[in-house]
Motif scaffolding. Structure first.
Motif, short mmCIF file in Angstrom:
data_model
loop_
_atom_site.label_atom_id
_atom_site.label_comp_id
_atom_site.label_asym_id
_atom_site.label_seq_id
_atom_site.Cartn_x
_atom_site.Cartn_y
_atom_site.Cartn_z
N GLN A 4 20.48 13.75 -40.33
CA GLN A 4 19.76 13.65 -41.61
C GLN A 4 18.57 12.71 -41.47
O GLN A 4 17.50 12.94 -42.05
N ARG B 169 9.04 20.73 -44.04
CA ARG B 169 10.11 20.36 -44.97
C ARG B 169 11.42 20.25 -44.21
O ARG B 169 11.72 21.06 -43.32
N TRP C 131 15.57 20.29 -43.77
CA TRP C 131 16.71 21.10 -44.27
C TRP C 131 18.01 20.58 -43.67
O TRP C 131 18.13 20.48 -42.46
N TRP D 126 23.80 22.42 -45.39
CA TRP D 126 24.24 23.03 -46.66
C TRP D 126 23.10 23.61 -47.46
O TRP D 126 23.30 24.47 -48.31
N GLN D 127 21.89 23.14 -47.21
CA GLN D 127 20.76 23.62 -47.99
C GLN D 127 20.29 25.01 -47.56
O GLN D 127 19.63 25.71 -48.32
N ILE D 128 20.62 25.38 -46.31
CA ILE D 128 20.10 26.66 -45.81
C ILE D 128 20.79 27.89 -46.42
O ILE D 128 20.06 28.76 -46.93
N PRO D 129 22.04 28.08 -46.54
CA PRO D 129 23.10 27.31 -45.90
C PRO D 129 23.54 27.89 -44.54
O PRO D 129 23.44 29.09 -44.31
#
Ligand code: ASP
Ligand code: MG
Length: 407
Positions: free
Chosen positions: A75, A93, A95, A98-101
């Motif tokens: 992170q 940006r 990532w 979990w954001q992709i996810p």
């Protein structure tokens, strides 16, 4: 224009200067007109530190919390790299998994990727934005962060390359490619310009540290074209390719070694059906991975011995498991040899050329190295030897197969 995934390992993002250097490498590809997704590891040393904190606070810790802790290293680096890219005028940006996810199974600490939804990232990349993705992590069916096992960011990169249907996946590390053996042990090791997926898989699973084994298996399955190169120089790296694209296949590609092995011998087992199933079933049920196995020919007294290897960190656990089922199995004793190493010769040549095994055994015999266990696959021969002979064995085999750099 191509779509490229660039993966940078821990040493390539070890400090802010190196992160700036990585940003420049990304910029080079952007300037050439390519779409780029970047996958990064944690800064070198960080994950080790996080793992040791987790074990210190709770030796038998909850694996979900372990993942919460150890996933943080990546992170930090995605945020730093995104800023470094923005600073040089590149839209970027970060990532998290979990954001992709990146969806994984629920085996926390050693999760496997189930699926990746590449759509959001693909859109951004089309619009000219660089996606900076945290390696090593995903999200489990329980909705919690998962990690993929040590070295897992290689697997993240390959999985993302497959999901994005990337034209190339470049793995940047601190060596400039795949060598015939570890140059720290054999200074005459040479860099391979190409290696097949099959050979790379055998090399990685036999101890070569350059790529995580699972990443190679995944690249092979999805036909991701993989290149290993250095982030510290511009030397051409090693291409990991399909068998069909290699003209000269009849070679020995390398000598791999795995120094942290242990051997267990169970003496005087009854020679009857179900005994091996009992031994290896109990080990598997307790998640102990077994590598090489030999069983001695049974004697007139209907007794047999079984020897097998495990990683040294599993030795005590494995002996304990075997001892617990002593009465059930009815053997005489268990011997543990904690200091053995596995040496492997890998190459497509084995499929066609006789005499590869002979060279290995004669070379080791000439050096007085005793072989405890031998195993073979279609393109690999492995032997278990006393760990103290590791360097001698690697060097002499490297010479015997004509791999030494004579320049
Ligand atoms: N940072 C993780 C590790 O050290 C993942 C990786 O580097 O591939 O294992
Ligand atoms: Mg790594």
């Amino acid at each position: 224009m191509a779509r490229i995934v660039q993966k940078f390992g821990g040493t390539s993002v070890a400090d802010l200067d190196r992160i700036r250097n990585v940003a420049q490498r990304v910029k080079t590809e952007i300037d050439a007109g390519h779409e780029v997704a970047v996958v990064v590891s944690a800064m070198s040393g960080t994950t080790n530190q996080l793992v040791s904190w987790a074990s210190e606070i709770g030796p038998l810790h909850d694996a979900r919390e372990y993942d919460t802790i150890v996933a943080t290293g990546e992170q930090v680096t995605v945020g730093l790299l995104a800023i470094a890219l923005q600073n040089i005028g590149i839209d970027a940006r970060s990532w998290l998994g979990w954001q992709i996810p990146i969806r994984s199974d629920n085996v926390h600490g050693a999760a496997r990727i189930d699926s990746i939804d590449g759509s959001a990232i693909r859109e951004r990349m089309k619009a000219g934005q660089v996606a900076v993705i945290a390696g090593f992590q995903g999200i489990g069916p329980d909705g919690r962060i998962s990690t993929l096992g040590r070295g897992g960011s290689d697997t993240s990169a390959v999985a993302i390359a497959a999901a994005l249907q990337a034209d190339r996946c470049d793995i940047y590390t601190d060596v400039d490619g795949v060598y015939t053996t570890d140059p720290r042990i054999a200074p005459k090791a040479t860099k391979l310009s190409r290696i097949t997926f099959e050979e790379m898989l055998e090399m990685a699973s036999s101890g070569a540290k350059v790529l995580q084994t699972r990443s190679v298996a995944m690249a092979m399955r999805h036909n991701v074209s993989l290149q290993v190169r250095s982030s510290f120089n511009d030397a051409p790296g090693t291409l990991v390719v399909n068998e069909d694209s290699v003209v000269e296949q009849e070679t020995i590609s390398g000598i791999a070694y795995s120094p942290d092995e242990a051997k267990i011998t169970i003496v005087g087992l009854p020679d009857q059906p179900g005994v091996a199933a009992g031994v290896f079933g109990a080990l598997a049920d307790n998640h102990v991975n077994v590598d090489m196995i030999v069983q001695s020919a049974s004697s007139a007294v209907k007794k047999t011995d079984i020897s097998f290897s495990v990683s040294r960190s599993d030795l005590d656990k494995a002996v304990d498991i075997i001892n617990k089922i002593k009465d059930q199995l009815g053997f005489e004793s268990v011997d543990a040899a904690p200091n053995v190493a596995k040496i492997s010769v890998v190459g497509m040549a084995m499929r066609t050329q006789p005499g590869v095994a002979k060279t290995m055994f004669e070379t080791l015999a000439a050096k007085g190295v005793n072989l405890h266990v031998i195993s073979t696959s279609e393109i690999k021969i492995s032997v278990l030897i006393d760990a103290e002979y590791t360097e001698l064995a690697v060097r002499s085999l490297h010479t015997a197969y004509g791999l030494d750099d004579e320049t």
